[in-house]
Every structure is written in structure tokens, then in C-alpha cells.
Design a protein around this motif. Structure first.
Motif, PDB file in Angstrom:
ATOM      1  N   SER A 107     -14.115 -50.443  58.861  1.00  0.00           N
ATOM      2  CA  SER A 107     -15.093 -49.440  59.498  1.00  0.00           C
ATOM      3  C   SER A 107     -15.562 -48.012  58.741  1.00  0.00           C
ATOM      4  O   SER A 107     -14.913 -47.627  57.876  1.00  0.00           O
ATOM      5  N   LYS A 120     -12.263 -40.920  67.501  1.00  0.00           N
ATOM      6  CA  LYS A 120     -12.182 -41.970  68.349  1.00  0.00           C
ATOM      7  C   LYS A 120     -11.909 -41.091  69.967  1.00  0.00           C
ATOM      8  O   LYS A 120     -12.377 -41.784  70.795  1.00  0.00           O
ATOM      9  N   THR A 164     -16.888 -47.794  64.731  1.00  0.00           N
ATOM     10  CA  THR A 164     -15.331 -48.363  64.765  1.00  0.00           C
ATOM     11  C   THR A 164     -15.426 -49.793  64.462  1.00  0.00           C
ATOM     12  O   THR A 164     -14.413 -50.403  64.034  1.00  0.00           O
TER      13      THR A 164
END
Length: 231
Positions: A107, A120, A164
Motif C-alpha cells: 500500500s 492510520k 491502506t
């Protein structure tokens, strides 16, 4: 005549290419700036990384473009690199502008420290989007105060799933005819992944003495690089 499909990086839309497009069209080429799903005027469209790949492929097919030069800046190098292999013989060249490059199964955040844990966490705290950054983030990148204000005002939060989800490549990226444009204010040497690709026979390196957003700081010089690839 080449057809340039221009895709800007995270938080940006087609508007980011407004100062580059006129130079390309004045030289007789097609210029097609593209806003990816979830950004700018498409901010309400749900998007993952493969959505962005399909956005690019669909634009090429919808316009029935040939002799396509796909341009990906920053984050957009990841979907552009995947789309490049999916448009077949329509592709003339892919150009990565100070960008990430896709790796199969990896990713955007894979190479970040701790797998991008901070990003994240920010995505989780902001409803699934990578939040905006302050104007100070753009300082030291060869941008005027006016240019920084324009970038900050036009930016939108970036859909987190695009950062992601893993890339999907059917063949080695080094097989593509490619040019990597490195912006020296952001670092004088390409990363190891790009350096490995540049060691192959199909990739070329171009240097620009400016910052990470050359479509704002040096639009004429960036357009000249593109035009040099179309002749």
C-alpha cells in the motif's frame, strides 16, 4: 499529438494542473486533468485505491485516447502506475512526478515508519479520511505565500482507504516506458525502489530544482519536461 492525463497527489484535484494545461494545449497536445473519486468536486464519492485506478482507466477509455502519457504526482503515482499497464497499447509513457510508485501487494503506507501507524490513526479519528494539513506544511518548497494559500484553500481530506489498500500489478513496473521527475527541494536522491527501476532500460530520470508541488511552483518548467517526452 500526445494525450496527457494528469493526476495530482493527495488532497488535490484536476484544478492543481490549471497552470500546466495551457502550455501543453498551446503545443498542440491533448491535456486531460483528472480529479479522482473522493476529492475536490468528487469529494462525496466513496473511494479505495482500486477506485482510483479505475477512474484513470475509465477516463482514457471514455475519451478514446491514444498516445497517452499518464502523469502521476506524489500519491497518484500508485494508481497511475497500475492504470498504465491496464490501458495496453494506448500508453506512450508514464511519468512519475516526485511520486510514490506501486509495488504489488503493498500500500501507500507500507514503506512508512511503523506501516504508517500515525496516518492510520489520523484516518480513524477523522471519519475515514486523511485530514488536511496546515499551510506551514508547504513552506520551504519553493512556493510563494499566494501559492501556498491556493493549495490550502483548494485541498480536501483524502479518502483513507486509498492509502491502506494494496496495489495490484500484473507485470513488473520496470517493463513500462517511464520517466521519473525528482524535485530536488524534496530530496536530491530517489528512494531505493525508484533507483532500482531507474537502473533498468525503460526508465529515465529528470531533475527539477524546485519543491514537491512543481505544478504550482514551476508550471512552465514542468510542462517543458512533459513536452520533451512527447517529441
Amino acid at each position: 499529438m500526445a494525450n496527457f492525463v494528469l493526476v495530482a497527489g493527495a488532497r488535490l484535484g484536476a484544478w492543481a494542473w490549471d497552470e500546466v494545461v495551457p502550455y501543453l494545449r498551446a503545443a498542440g497536445h491533448g491535456a486531460h486533468p483528472l480529479t479522482l473519486s473522493g476529492l475536490a468536486e468528487k469529494r462525496d464519492v466513496p473511494a479505495g485505491q482500486q477506485t482510483h485506478v479505475q477512474d484513470i482507466v475509465a477516463e482514457v477509455q471514455r475519451r478514446d485516447l491514444r498516445d497517452v502519457v499518464l502523469v502521476g504526482h506524489s500519491y497518484a503515482g500508485i494508481p497511475v502506475g497500475q492504470a498504465a499497464e491496464r490501458i495496453g497499447d494506448r500508453l506512450a509513457r508514464v511519468v512519475f512526478v516526485d511520486s510514490c510508485v506501486p509495488a504489488d501487494g503493498e500500500s501507500f503506507l507500507s514503506a512508512w515508519p511503523d506501516g504508517g501507524a500515525e496516518v492510520k490513526a489520523a484516518i480513524a479519528e477523522n471519519g475515514g479520511s486523511w485530514p488536511l494539513v496546515p499551510a506551514s506544511y508547504y513552506e520551504g518548497q519553493d512556493l510563494t505565500d499566494e501559492q501556498i494559500a491556493r493549495i490550502a484553500a483548494g485541498s480536501t481530506p483524502h479518502p483513507g482507504a486509498t492509502l491502506t489498500e494494496p496495489a495490484v500489478l500484473a507485470r513488473p513496473l520496470g517493463d513500462l516506458p517511464a520517466t521519473y521527475v525528482i524535485c530536488l527541494y524534496a530530496g536530491a536522491e530517489p528512494g531505493d525502489d525508484v533507483a532500482e527501476l531507474l537502473a533498468g532500460e525503460h526508465w529515465r530520470l529528470v531533475e527539477l530544482d524546485t519543491g514537491h508541488w512543481p505544478m504550482f511552483s514551476r508550471p512552465r518548467e514542468l510542462a517543458d519536461v512533459f513536452l520533451g517526452l512527447a517529441t
